[in-house]
Design a protein around this motif. Structure first.
Motif, PDB file in Angstrom:
ATOM      1  N   ALA A  89     -80.888 -33.665 -57.157  1.00 58.23           N
ATOM      2  CA  ALA A  89     -80.615 -32.334 -57.753  1.00 58.23           C
ATOM      3  C   ALA A  89     -79.626 -31.683 -58.262  1.00 58.23           C
ATOM      4  O   ALA A  89     -79.736 -30.906 -59.081  1.00 58.23           O
ATOM      5  CB  ALA A  89     -80.491 -32.209 -55.573  1.00 58.23           C
ATOM      6  N   LEU A  90     -78.875 -32.846 -58.186  1.00 56.60           N
ATOM      7  CA  LEU A  90     -77.505 -32.405 -59.302  1.00 56.60           C
ATOM      8  C   LEU A  90     -78.353 -32.715 -60.876  1.00 56.60           C
ATOM      9  O   LEU A  90     -78.024 -31.812 -61.265  1.00 56.60           O
ATOM     10  CB  LEU A  90     -77.104 -33.802 -59.703  1.00 56.60           C
ATOM     11  CG  LEU A  90     -75.943 -33.538 -60.113  1.00 56.60           C
ATOM     12  CD1 LEU A  90     -75.309 -32.607 -60.565  1.00 56.60           C
ATOM     13  CD2 LEU A  90     -74.378 -34.729 -60.624  1.00 56.60           C
ATOM     14  N   ASN A  91     -79.582 -33.405 -60.891  1.00 56.61           N
ATOM     15  CA  ASN A  91     -79.799 -33.594 -62.746  1.00 56.61           C
ATOM     16  C   ASN A  91     -80.371 -32.900 -62.707  1.00 56.61           C
ATOM     17  O   ASN A  91     -80.363 -32.194 -63.940  1.00 56.61           O
ATOM     18  CB  ASN A  91     -80.611 -34.927 -62.168  1.00 56.61           C
ATOM     19  CG  ASN A  91     -81.050 -35.461 -63.467  1.00 56.61           C
ATOM     20  OD1 ASN A  91     -82.281 -34.874 -64.332  1.00 56.61           O
ATOM     21  ND2 ASN A  91     -80.644 -36.062 -64.374  1.00 56.61           N
ATOM     22  N   PHE A 100     -79.005 -39.600 -63.853  1.00 55.87           N
ATOM     23  CA  PHE A 100     -80.102 -40.195 -63.657  1.00 55.87           C
ATOM     24  C   PHE A 100     -80.372 -41.803 -63.576  1.00 55.87           C
ATOM     25  O   PHE A 100     -81.093 -42.124 -62.939  1.00 55.87           O
ATOM     26  CB  PHE A 100     -81.024 -39.961 -64.808  1.00 55.87           C
ATOM     27  CG  PHE A 100     -82.982 -40.082 -64.281  1.00 55.87           C
ATOM     28  CD1 PHE A 100     -83.099 -39.331 -64.398  1.00 55.87           C
ATOM     29  CD2 PHE A 100     -83.384 -40.073 -65.525  1.00 55.87           C
ATOM     30  CE1 PHE A 100     -85.113 -39.245 -63.423  1.00 55.87           C
ATOM     31  CE2 PHE A 100     -85.145 -40.341 -65.391  1.00 55.87           C
ATOM     32  CZ  PHE A 100     -85.488 -40.314 -64.013  1.00 55.87           C
ATOM     33  N   GLY A 101     -79.724 -42.592 -64.280  1.00 54.47           N
ATOM     34  CA  GLY A 101     -79.073 -43.442 -64.361  1.00 54.47           C
ATOM     35  C   GLY A 101     -79.055 -44.261 -63.162  1.00 54.47           C
ATOM     36  O   GLY A 101     -79.716 -45.220 -62.634  1.00 54.47           O
ATOM     37  N   GLN A 153     -78.537 -25.521 -75.041  1.00 54.13           N
ATOM     38  CA  GLN A 153     -77.750 -26.782 -74.697  1.00 54.13           C
ATOM     39  C   GLN A 153     -79.036 -27.560 -74.707  1.00 54.13           C
ATOM     40  O   GLN A 153     -78.840 -28.857 -73.571  1.00 54.13           O
ATOM     41  CB  GLN A 153     -76.713 -27.364 -74.047  1.00 54.13           C
ATOM     42  CG  GLN A 153     -75.362 -26.248 -73.649  1.00 54.13           C
ATOM     43  CD  GLN A 153     -74.442 -26.364 -73.758  1.00 54.13           C
ATOM     44  OE1 GLN A 153     -73.213 -27.279 -73.427  1.00 54.13           O
ATOM     45  NE2 GLN A 153     -73.939 -25.526 -72.228  1.00 54.13           N
ATOM     46  N   VAL A 154     -79.977 -27.728 -75.041  1.00 54.23           N
ATOM     47  CA  VAL A 154     -81.060 -28.571 -75.014  1.00 54.23           C
ATOM     48  C   VAL A 154     -80.879 -30.133 -75.756  1.00 54.23           C
ATOM     49  O   VAL A 154     -81.426 -30.762 -75.648  1.00 54.23           O
ATOM     50  CB  VAL A 154     -82.297 -27.998 -75.480  1.00 54.23           C
ATOM     51  CG1 VAL A 154     -83.829 -28.583 -75.525  1.00 54.23           C
ATOM     52  CG2 VAL A 154     -82.719 -26.673 -74.503  1.00 54.23           C
ATOM     53  N   PHE A 155     -80.081 -29.756 -77.109  1.00 50.88           N
ATOM     54  CA  PHE A 155     -79.815 -30.699 -77.841  1.00 50.88           C
ATOM     55  C   PHE A 155     -78.509 -31.418 -76.924  1.00 50.88           C
ATOM     56  O   PHE A 155     -79.654 -32.321 -76.968  1.00 50.88           O
ATOM     57  CB  PHE A 155     -78.859 -30.519 -78.962  1.00 50.88           C
ATOM     58  CG  PHE A 155     -79.957 -30.183 -79.957  1.00 50.88           C
ATOM     59  CD1 PHE A 155     -80.901 -30.710 -80.586  1.00 50.88           C
ATOM     60  CD2 PHE A 155     -79.308 -29.159 -81.295  1.00 50.88           C
ATOM     61  CE1 PHE A 155     -81.533 -30.665 -81.804  1.00 50.88           C
ATOM     62  CE2 PHE A 155     -80.321 -28.923 -82.501  1.00 50.88           C
ATOM     63  CZ  PHE A 155     -81.466 -29.501 -82.419  1.00 50.88           C
ATOM     64  N   GLN A 156     -77.806 -31.186 -76.434  1.00 53.77           N
ATOM     65  CA  GLN A 156     -77.220 -32.306 -75.325  1.00 53.77           C
ATOM     66  C   GLN A 156     -78.334 -32.509 -74.148  1.00 53.77           C
ATOM     67  O   GLN A 156     -78.236 -33.836 -73.921  1.00 53.77           O
ATOM     68  CB  GLN A 156     -76.231 -31.176 -74.233  1.00 53.77           C
ATOM     69  CG  GLN A 156     -75.053 -31.111 -75.283  1.00 53.77           C
ATOM     70  CD  GLN A 156     -73.790 -31.001 -74.895  1.00 53.77           C
ATOM     71  OE1 GLN A 156     -73.610 -32.286 -73.855  1.00 53.77           O
ATOM     72  NE2 GLN A 156     -73.630 -30.363 -74.757  1.00 53.77           N
ATOM     73  N   ALA A 157     -79.285 -32.699 -73.245  1.00 59.65           N
ATOM     74  CA  ALA A 157     -80.306 -32.608 -72.963  1.00 59.65           C
ATOM     75  C   ALA A 157     -81.024 -33.659 -72.920  1.00 59.65           C
ATOM     76  O   ALA A 157     -81.131 -35.296 -72.297  1.00 59.65           O
ATOM     77  CB  ALA A 157     -81.011 -31.349 -72.008  1.00 59.65           C
ATOM     78  N   SER A 158     -81.548 -33.190 -74.694  1.00 55.06           N
ATOM     79  CA  SER A 158     -82.136 -34.434 -75.412  1.00 55.06           C
ATOM     80  C   SER A 158     -81.604 -35.554 -75.270  1.00 55.06           C
ATOM     81  O   SER A 158     -81.862 -37.022 -74.636  1.00 55.06           O
ATOM     82  CB  SER A 158     -82.776 -33.732 -77.073  1.00 55.06           C
ATOM     83  OG  SER A 158     -83.141 -35.118 -77.017  1.00 55.06           O
ATOM     84  N   LEU A 159     -80.009 -35.288 -75.967  1.00 56.05           N
ATOM     85  CA  LEU A 159     -79.697 -36.609 -75.669  1.00 56.05           C
ATOM     86  C   LEU A 159     -79.081 -37.357 -74.600  1.00 56.05           C
ATOM     87  O   LEU A 159     -79.278 -38.488 -74.719  1.00 56.05           O
ATOM     88  CB  LEU A 159     -78.150 -36.055 -76.379  1.00 56.05           C
ATOM     89  CG  LEU A 159     -76.568 -36.880 -76.858  1.00 56.05           C
ATOM     90  CD1 LEU A 159     -77.452 -38.312 -78.194  1.00 56.05           C
ATOM     91  CD2 LEU A 159     -74.962 -36.448 -77.282  1.00 56.05           C
ATOM     92  N   GLY A 160     -78.657 -36.626 -73.770  1.00 62.36           N
ATOM     93  CA  GLY A 160     -78.480 -37.401 -72.008  1.00 62.36           C
ATOM     94  C   GLY A 160     -80.413 -38.232 -72.297  1.00 62.36           C
ATOM     95  O   GLY A 160     -79.794 -39.571 -71.408  1.00 62.36           O
ATOM     96  N   SER A 199     -74.437 -34.117 -71.577  1.00 58.43           N
ATOM     97  CA  SER A 199     -75.488 -35.363 -71.568  1.00 58.43           C
ATOM     98  C   SER A 199     -74.905 -36.476 -70.787  1.00 58.43           C
ATOM     99  O   SER A 199     -75.524 -37.479 -70.462  1.00 58.43           O
ATOM    100  CB  SER A 199     -75.050 -35.715 -73.042  1.00 58.43           C
ATOM    101  OG  SER A 199     -75.243 -34.762 -74.296  1.00 58.43           O
ATOM    102  N   LEU A 200     -74.114 -37.092 -70.812  1.00 58.03           N
ATOM    103  CA  LEU A 200     -73.057 -37.666 -70.250  1.00 58.03           C
ATOM    104  C   LEU A 200     -73.803 -37.420 -68.784  1.00 58.03           C
ATOM    105  O   LEU A 200     -74.127 -38.829 -67.526  1.00 58.03           O
ATOM    106  CB  LEU A 200     -71.455 -37.961 -69.797  1.00 58.03           C
ATOM    107  CG  LEU A 200     -71.138 -38.427 -71.601  1.00 58.03           C
ATOM    108  CD1 LEU A 200     -69.486 -37.939 -71.372  1.00 58.03           C
ATOM    109  CD2 LEU A 200     -71.639 -40.144 -71.433  1.00 58.03           C
ATOM    110  N   ALA A 201     -73.699 -36.281 -68.205  1.00 58.55           N
ATOM    111  CA  ALA A 201     -73.891 -36.046 -66.662  1.00 58.55           C
ATOM    112  C   ALA A 201     -75.349 -36.021 -66.670  1.00 58.55           C
ATOM    113  O   ALA A 201     -75.661 -37.127 -65.082  1.00 58.55           O
ATOM    114  CB  ALA A 201     -73.296 -34.283 -65.986  1.00 58.55           C
TER     115      ALA A 201
END
Length: 304
Positions: free
Chosen positions: A89-91, A166-167, A103-110, A159-161
């Motif tokens: 849910a957080l993800n 997910f990890g 901020q899709v670049f950040q999502a992609s990097l994540g 990205s980190l979150a």
């Protein structure tokens, strides 16, 4: 008498299913960008509710109630499933927020970072051995984060979150004896009461966008359907392909997101950000090479 599919045919189907799943996931920014004016929190609530309701029909249609009943009969074992539910849910919520705020670049990097986070979590939590190339790959990812922090003065927290949530979800999910479809249903079922309470609160306070218009209402309902469809395709791929093959296909998702951010949303990409992407991609190349070298060898005549 019907002929059984050959290993090559099964592999071809698996690749087709895998491509379908990862392309759908990669195109998610285009879908969630349609919810302009609807807060990410509200979209998340509907995604949980309608996913659960859609999965009820799907599980019934596929006759998959047996493992779900077994899981629900052992409530003491549901602690890890609840943990998975909260993490996913957080993800989901962070991802929707990243798309809505462009901020899709950040999502992609994540999601590019996720395999490297998995390696690090495996070493730190499960005490798994880390190969030299994997250690270098994780180090490059860490260097990319430090560069963004020092040169841009900001931590890529989205990205980190996304990568960590997910990890960690994957780490817990490995310990839950449920297949992908059954697991997702139980997770959304555990979140359903919270989702319904939140929806009632939004309606009571007049903040709900549901039923404000036909288009937005249909989009909110559809958010549940599109959550389950790529999962079904992924399950079909996972049954037919090696993990190494799935691992290579996995990069399709964040790659599509990267190009959507660049070409569709026209998000700015500074040289520093591009440099950090190049570091992550180099790390992923090393990680993939390490995974390929350490894959189990099978006879030439063996099934894929």
């Amino acid at each position: 008498m019907p002929t059984l599919p050959t290993p090559a045919q099964e592999t071809g189907k698996g690749v087709a299913f895998g491509l379908t799943a990862y392309i759908l996931w990669g195109c998610f920014p285009l879908f969630f960008a349609l919810f302009e004016g609807v807060p990410a929190f509200e979209v998340l609530i509907h995604r949980v509710i309608w996913s659960c309701l859609f999965l009820v029909g799907l599980v019934t249609l596929l006759g998959r109630w047996s493992p779900i009943r077994q899981a629900l009969r052992a409530p003491r074992r549901l602690g890890r499933v609840l943990g998975c539910a909260l993490l996913i849910a957080l993800n989901w919520g962070l991802y929707i927020y990243a798309v809505e705020t462009r901020q899709v670049f950040q999502a992609s990097l994540g999601y590019f970072m996720t395999p490297l986070v998995n390696v690090a979590l495996g070493m730190l939590v499960l005490r798994e051995a880390m190969h030299r190339l994997q250690a270098v790959a994780v180090g490059l990812a860490g260097l990319a984060i430090v560069i963004q922090l020092v040169l841009l003065g900001e931590l890529p927290w989205i990205s980190l979150a996304l990568a960590l949530s997910f990890g960690t979800y994957g780490l817990l999910r490995k310990q839950v004896p449920l297949d992908g479809l059954s697991g997702l249903f139980v997770e959304t079922l555990l979140l359903l009461p919270l989702g319904l309470l939140a929806l009632a609160w939004l309606d009571q306070t007049g903040l709900s966008h549901f039923l404000d218009g036909t288009e937005i209402s249909l989009l909110l309902v559809a958010s549940g359907v599109i959550t389950a469809l790529p999962l079904l395709a992924f399950a079909g791929a996972a049954r037919r392909l090696r993990l190494a093959t799935l691992g290579f296909l996995m990069y399709i998702n964040p790659s599509i997101q990267f190009f959507i951010a660049l070409l569709v949303f026209r998000e700015p990409l500074s040289p520093v950000q591009l440099g950090t992407f190049l570091l992550i991609w180099t790390g992923l190349a090393l990680y993939s090479w390490s995974a390929w070298r350490s894959r189990p060898r099978v006879p030439a005549a063996g099934m894929e």
